[in-house]
Design a protein around this motif. Structure first.
Motif, mmCIF file in Angstrom:
data_model
loop_
_atom_site.group_PDB
_atom_site.id
_atom_site.type_symbol
_atom_site.label_atom_id
_atom_site.label_comp_id
_atom_site.label_asym_id
_atom_site.label_seq_id
_atom_site.Cartn_x
_atom_site.Cartn_y
_atom_site.Cartn_z
ATOM 1 N N ARG A 4 3.944 -7.083 -2.748
ATOM 2 C CA ARG A 4 4.120 -5.642 -2.527
ATOM 3 C C ARG A 4 4.221 -5.330 -1.031
ATOM 4 N N LEU B 268 7.595 -6.841 0.534
ATOM 5 C CA LEU B 268 8.822 -6.135 0.163
ATOM 6 C C LEU B 268 8.804 -4.730 0.744
ATOM 7 N N SER B 269 7.662 -4.090 0.737
ATOM 8 C CA SER B 269 7.545 -2.771 1.348
ATOM 9 C C SER B 269 7.876 -2.850 2.836
ATOM 10 N N THR C 261 11.556 -3.123 3.584
ATOM 11 C CA THR C 261 12.357 -1.909 3.388
ATOM 12 C C THR C 261 12.039 -0.825 4.412
ATOM 13 N N MET D 159 11.164 -3.596 -7.348
ATOM 14 C CA MET D 159 11.000 -2.355 -6.565
ATOM 15 C C MET D 159 10.571 -1.205 -7.466
ATOM 16 N N LEU E 77 6.613 -1.475 -6.785
ATOM 17 C CA LEU E 77 6.455 -0.710 -5.555
ATOM 18 C C LEU E 77 6.475 0.797 -5.802
#
Length: 190
Positions: free
Chosen positions: A95, A98-99, A102, A149, A153
């Motif tokens: 998490r 990937l957060s 982005t 996602m 997320l």
């Protein structure tokens, strides 16, 4: 030995603080080494981020899913990928990473490099290694990352509320199609 200790500290720190707030100095303190050692071993925070990604999203695990013999290729791949997202030792890190990818341009670049040079290379190698195989792997990855996602997320219902096996059942046919369908049917460039 120092490399593994630094990598473990980096993984924990990126998971806890995200890319932007993590400093090489904090990682060095957590690992019990000098900050110059971190730079010597990894070159930059971005490269350390990439290596940390390999600890939780090992391309060889995805290759094993592709080459297994239980069920179809998409089911194996989706189940393996979701398993990484749901495992207690990797869920928070997935998490956070990937957060970070982005929301921070440096993390974005590091994540893209990781996907291109490690994940897509390994997966496309199983599929034949050519440009079509690479595109197939990228299409499958787009479905997997998009699912992650929205599910993990952003937590959009009903996808975030479904049982894991329901998500596998829903997403696997698309992943199987991307990986195995006739190139003409997919509309892949020749």
């Amino acid at each position: 030995m120092s490399r593994d200790v630094v990598l473990a500290a980096a993984k924990a720190r990126f998971s806890q603080d995200g890319f932007e707030k993590t400093t090489l100095r904090a990682i060095a303190e957590d690992a019990g080494v000098d900050a110059s050692m971190v730079l010597y071993l990894f070159g930059s925070k971005e490269e350390l981020f990439q290596e940390s990604l390999r600890l939780i999203l090992d391309p060889e695990v995805l290759v094993a899913a592709l080459t297994g013999d239980e069920g179809d290729i998409g089911t194996r791949m989706v189940r393996t990928y979701l398993g990484i997202w749901e495992a207690p030792d990797s869920a928070a890190t997935m998490r956070a990473m990937l957060s970070s990818a982005t929301s921070n341009s440096h993390a974005h670049t590091a994540f893209r490099e990781f996907m291109q040079h490690y994940v897509l290379t390994a997966v496309s190698g199983v599929l034949g290694g050519d440009e079509q195989a690479r595109l197939r792997a990228l299409l499958a990855a787009s479905s997997l990352v998009g699912t992650a996602m929205l599910r993990y997320l952003i937590e959009v219902p009903p996808l975030s509320e479904l049982a894991t096996e329901q998500v596998v059942t829903l997403v696997a046919p698309t992943v199987t199609r991307y990986l195995t369908a006739d190139a003409g049917e997919l509309g892949l460039p020749q």
